[in-house]
Design an enzyme around this catalytic site. Structure first.
Site, short mmCIF file in Angstrom:
data_model
loop_
_atom_site.label_atom_id
_atom_site.label_comp_id
_atom_site.label_asym_id
_atom_site.label_seq_id
_atom_site.Cartn_x
_atom_site.Cartn_y
_atom_site.Cartn_z
N HIS A 280 0.85 -1.19 0.00
CA HIS A 280 0.00 0.00 0.00
C HIS A 280 0.88 1.24 0.00
CE1 HIS A 280 -3.19 2.80 1.05
NE2 HIS A 280 -4.03 1.86 0.64
N ASP B 101 -7.92 -5.50 -0.02
CA ASP B 101 -8.40 -6.38 -1.08
C ASP B 101 -8.00 -7.84 -0.89
OD1 ASP B 101 -9.68 -4.43 -2.76
OD2 ASP B 101 -7.69 -3.64 -3.18
#
Ligand code: CMC
Length: 429
Positions: free
Chosen positions: A306, A363
Site C-alpha cells: 500500500h 483487497d
C-alpha cells in the site's frame, strides 16, 4: 510552531510557509513557488504531494490507523451501519435519530430507476464488465436528474447523495441480472440497504432471497471499511473532475473508471484469480511469492502493499476475521481462504516483504466474503465502488465548497523534442 523552511536556489533564499494538519502532519506550502522562483516540483505518483487540505479521513500509515471524521474504523464497524457511516462522511457528524430517519426515507424514496433506464442495459453485450456498465449508467443518471447533478443548496446535496447511494444498488443488481438474462427484480422498500441489494441480485420472481443477518452484517461492514480512504487514486480523480466544475454524477463516474484498475479497486478480483490459479495447481503459494519478488516477471502479490500503510492495513485485519464468521454461517469452507492464509504467512516472513513493509491490504481477504455470498468475481470491484460512494460524494462536496476551489492542473517537466520543422508527407521516407 518554530520550524521554518527555506529553499536556497543559487545564492537566494526563499522562505516557505509550513502548514500543520490537526493530527500534526506537516506540509511545506509551495503554492507560490513557480511565481517566486520559476521552478516547479517534480513528484511522479504524487507520493509526497498534498493536493488539498481535507477534513474527512485520517490515515496514519505507519501505525495502521484509519479514522472517518475522527472516529476510528474499528468503532464504526462495531457499532455503526453503512448508511450512518455514509452520513457521517458526507456531513461530518453522526446523524441524530431524526436525521437518520430522514436520510433512510430519502434512500427508500429514490431506490427505483426511471423505467427508460432499463433500456440502456439492452445496449450492452452480455460479456460487459460490470464496472464499465456502472460507470456509464451513473453518468447516464445525470441526464435523468439534471438539477441534482449540480446541487446548489444543502437540501439538493442531500437529495443527490440519497439518489446516488440508493440507485447505485439498483444499477448494480440490474447489470447482474442483464448478463444472466434473468428478469430484473425491483427494490423492496421494506428491506434495509444491503438486504435490498442482495434481494435485487439473487431473488427470482417466484422465489425471494432472504440473506441471513450474519451475511448482511458482514457485507455492511465491508462497505463501511471501503467507504473512504482520503486521497487515493479514484477519490483524487473525483476531486480533479469536480475541480473543472463537472457535475457530481460525471465526477463519480470518472472515479469508478479509476477504481477499476488492478492496482486499485480491481485488486480484489485479481486476488481471487491469483488464489484460483494456485488452487488449480498452476503454482504453489511459495512459487507465487517467489514470482512476485522477481521484478522482470511483471507479477505482484495481489492484495499486498500500500502507498500509505507501512503496517498491517486495519481494514484487512477486520475482513480476515469476518471471513471465518461468514463461512461458518453459510456452512462452507473455502480452500482459497487457506491458500490466502498460507500466502500471507510466507510473505510476512520473507525478507523482501519485511524490508519493503508490504502487508495484506483491504483487497486481500474481501473477495473470500463476496465469493461466499455468491457475488461473481468481476463484480467485486463494483462492491468496492458501492462502498466508496459516500467518500466520493464527501470529497466532491469538500472540493466544490472549498474557498480555494481552483481547477486541478498539474505542471510537467517537458522532455520531448525541441522545436523542429514540419516535413511534408512526400519528403518523408
Ligand atoms: N508484490 C511484490 N512487490 C511489491 C508489491 C507487491 N504486491 N507491492 C509493492 N512491491 C514492491 C515494489 O516492486 C517496490 O519494490 P522496489 O523498491 O524494489 O522497486 C516496492 O515494493 C515499493 O512499491 P511501489 O510500487 O513503489 O509502491 P506504490 O506505493 O507505488 O504502490 C500498490 C502501491 C498498492 C499499487 C502496490 O503495492 C501494488 O501494486 N500492490 C498490488 C496491487 C494491490 O493489492 N492493490 C490494492 C491496493 S489497496 C486498495 C486500494 O487502494 O485500492
Amino acid at each position: 510552531m518554530n520550524e521554518k523552511a527555506v529553499l536556497r536556489l543559487g545564492d537566494q533564499d526563499y522562505p516557505l510557509v509550513i502548514t500543520v494538519g490537526s493530527e500534526g502532519e506537516k506540509a511545506i506550502d509551495i503554492s507560490s513557488l513557480r511565481a517566486d522562483t520559476g521552478y516547479i516540483t517534480l513528484d511522479p505518483g504524487f507520493a509526497n504531494t498534498g493536493a488539498c487540505e481535507s477534513g474527512i479521513t485520517f490515515i496514519q500509515g505507519d501505525q495502521g490507523i484509519l479514522r472517518y471524521r475522527g472516529i476510528p474504523i474499528e468503532q464504526l464497524v462495531q457499532h455503526s451501519r453503512f448508511i450512518e457511516t455514509a452520513y457521517l462522511l458526507i456531513w461530518g457528524e453522526l446523524p441524530t435519530p431524526k436525521q437518520m430517519d430522514h436520510f433512510s426515507s430519502l434512500l427508500t424514496q429514490n431506490e427505483m430507476l426511471h423505467e427508460n433506464m432499463k433500456h440502456h442495459f439492452e445496449g450492452f453485450p452480455w460479456t460487459s464488465h460490470p464496472m464499465a456498465m456502472l460507470s456509464a449508467m451513473i453518468n447516464a443518471l445525470s441526464c435523468y436528474h439534471p438539477v441534482l447533478s449540480a446541487p446548489s443548496n444543502p437540501s439538493q446535496v442531500e437529495q443527490a447523495a440519497a439518489t446516488l447511494m440508493s440507485k447505485v444498488r439498483t444499477l448494480v443488481a440490474f447489470s447482474y441480472k442483464m448478463v444472466r438474462g434473468e428478469p430484473f427484480i425491483y427494490p423492496s422498500p421494506k428491506r434495509r440497504y444491503v438486504s435490498n441489494l442482495l434481494h435485487m441480485m439473487f431473488s427470482q420472481p417466484e422465489e425471494s432471497y432472504e440473506p441471513s443477518p450474519v451475511v448482511t452484517r458482514a457485507v455492511d461492514r465491508l462497505l463501511i471499511l471501503h467507504a473512504d480512504h482520503e486521497q487515493n487514486c479514484s477519490t483524487s480523480t473525483v476531486r480533479m473532475v469536480a475541480s473543472s466544475g463537472a457535475n457530481l454524477f460525471a465526477s463519480v463516474s470518472a472515479g469508478i473508471c479509476a477504481l477499476w484498475g488492478p492496482r486499485h479497486g480491481g485488486a480484489n478480483q485479481a486476488v481471487i484469480e491469483m488464489l484460483e490459479e494456485i488452487h488449480a495447481g498452476g503454482m504453489d503459494a511459495r512459487q507465487c511469492v517467489e514470482l512476485a519478488k522477481k521484478k522482470d516477471s511483471g507479477f505482484r502479490l495481489m492484495g499486498f502493499g500500500h502507498r500509505v500503510y507501512k503496517n498491517y492495513d486495519p481494514r484487512a485485519r477486520i475482513i480476515k476475521s469476518d471471513c471465518d464468521k461468514v463461512l461458518e454461517e453459510l456452512g462452507c469452507c473455502d480452500p482459497l481462504l487457506e491458500i490466502a492464509r498460507e500466502l500471507e504467512e510466507i510473505a510476512l516472513r520473507d525478507e523482501y516483504f519485511i524490508e519493503r513493509k508490504l502487508y495484506p491490504n483491504v483487497d486481500f481477504y474481501s473477495g473470500i466474503i463476496l465469493r461466499a455470498v455468491g457475488v461473481p468475481k468481476n463484480m467485486f470491484p463494483v462492491f468496492f465502488a458501492i462502498g466508496r460512494l459516500p467518500g466520493w460524494i464527501a470529497h466532491w462536496r469538500e472540493t466544490t465548497e472549498s474557498r480555494s476551489n481552483r481547477i486541478d492542473r498539474p505542471r510537467q517537466v517537458y522532455t520531448g523534442p525541441n522545436e523542429r520543422q514540419y516535413v511534408p508527407l512526400e519528403q518523408r521516407c
